[in-house]
Design a protein around this motif. Structure first.
Motif, PDB file in Angstrom:
ATOM      1  N   GLN A  37       0.831  -1.201   0.000  1.00  0.00           N
ATOM      2  CA  GLN A  37       0.000   0.000   0.000  1.00  0.00           C
ATOM      3  C   GLN A  37       0.868   1.254   0.000  1.00  0.00           C
ATOM      4  OE1 GLN A  37      -2.492  -0.435   3.428  1.00  0.00           O
ATOM      5  NE2 GLN A  37      -4.009  -1.692   2.369  1.00  0.00           N
ATOM      6  N   GLN A  38       1.929   1.268   0.779  1.00  0.00           N
ATOM      7  CA  GLN A  38       2.815   2.431   0.814  1.00  0.00           C
ATOM      8  C   GLN A  38       3.496   2.627  -0.536  1.00  0.00           C
ATOM      9  OE1 GLN A  38       5.503   1.793   4.071  1.00  0.00           O
ATOM     10  NE2 GLN A  38       4.016   2.410   5.618  1.00  0.00           N
ATOM     11  N   PHE A  39       3.897   1.539  -1.173  1.00  0.00           N
ATOM     12  CA  PHE A  39       4.542   1.617  -2.482  1.00  0.00           C
ATOM     13  C   PHE A  39       3.573   2.165  -3.524  1.00  0.00           C
ATOM     14  CE2 PHE A  39       5.712  -0.334  -6.564  1.00  0.00           C
ATOM     15  CZ  PHE A  39       6.991   0.191  -6.694  1.00  0.00           C
ATOM     16  N   ASN A  40       2.333   1.688  -3.492  1.00  0.00           N
ATOM     17  CA  ASN A  40       1.340   2.164  -4.445  1.00  0.00           C
ATOM     18  C   ASN A  40       1.026   3.638  -4.221  1.00  0.00           C
ATOM     19  OD1 ASN A  40       1.145  -0.285  -5.742  1.00  0.00           O
ATOM     20  ND2 ASN A  40      -0.539  -0.998  -4.475  1.00  0.00           N
ATOM     21  N   GLN A  41       0.967   4.083  -2.977  1.00  0.00           N
ATOM     22  CA  GLN A  41       0.733   5.491  -2.695  1.00  0.00           C
ATOM     23  C   GLN A  41       1.879   6.344  -3.223  1.00  0.00           C
ATOM     24  OE1 GLN A  41       0.162   5.802   1.514  1.00  0.00           O
ATOM     25  NE2 GLN A  41      -1.946   5.088   1.457  1.00  0.00           N
ATOM     26  N   TYR A  42       3.092   5.881  -3.060  1.00  0.00           N
ATOM     27  CA  TYR A  42       4.262   6.621  -3.532  1.00  0.00           C
ATOM     28  C   TYR A  42       4.243   6.711  -5.051  1.00  0.00           C
ATOM     29  CZ  TYR A  42       9.120   7.835  -4.434  1.00  0.00           C
ATOM     30  OH  TYR A  42      10.261   8.444  -4.883  1.00  0.00           O
ATOM     31  N   ASN A  43       3.948   5.582  -5.739  1.00  0.00           N
ATOM     32  CA  ASN A  43       3.907   5.572  -7.200  1.00  0.00           C
ATOM     33  C   ASN A  43       2.799   6.458  -7.729  1.00  0.00           C
ATOM     34  OD1 ASN A  43       6.108   4.035  -7.710  1.00  0.00           O
ATOM     35  ND2 ASN A  43       4.998   2.116  -7.959  1.00  0.00           N
ATOM     36  N   SER A  44       1.624   6.407  -7.128  1.00  0.00           N
ATOM     37  CA  SER A  44       0.509   7.210  -7.610  1.00  0.00           C
ATOM     38  C   SER A  44       0.791   8.698  -7.401  1.00  0.00           C
ATOM     39  CB  SER A  44      -0.781   6.812  -6.906  1.00  0.00           C
ATOM     40  OG  SER A  44      -0.729   7.131  -5.531  1.00  0.00           O
TER      41      SER A  44
END
Length: 92
Positions: free
Chosen positions: A49-56
């Motif tokens: 979830q943290q990775f997806n938030q960073y990418n988005s």
């Protein structure tokens, strides 16, 4: 009033302590792998979830082909009092 411990009472206490110790040891061998799997899945989900938030967040701020400069380099003025530059060639 002074009381003395009977031999059977001491033996019962030692037996109870050993049973509890080995019971915990056996139960931990049975349930520890399941507990570790649960913890790793939960950590993996959180990191995902943290990775997806960073990418988005990066995709929203940066379009394809766009160049952005995060930090301007410090402009260094050359010090002319250091000396003269001498060009050289390497001799084999």
């Amino acid at each position: 009033m002074l009381q003395y411990a009977s031999l059977t009472g001491v033996m019962k206490t030692i037996l109870i302590i050993l049973l509890v110790y080995y019971g915990i040891k056996i139960l931990s061998r049975l349930f520890a792998p399941a507990l570790l799997r649960y913890v790793t899945k939960k950590a993996e989900k959180q990191f995902g979830q943290q990775f997806n938030q960073y990418n988005s967040r990066q995709e929203q701020t940066k379009k394809e082909g766009e160049v952005s400069i995060d930090k301007m380099p410090n402009s260094k003025s050359s010090n002319k009092t250091v000396g003269e530059y001498v060009d050289y060639e390497e001799i084999d």
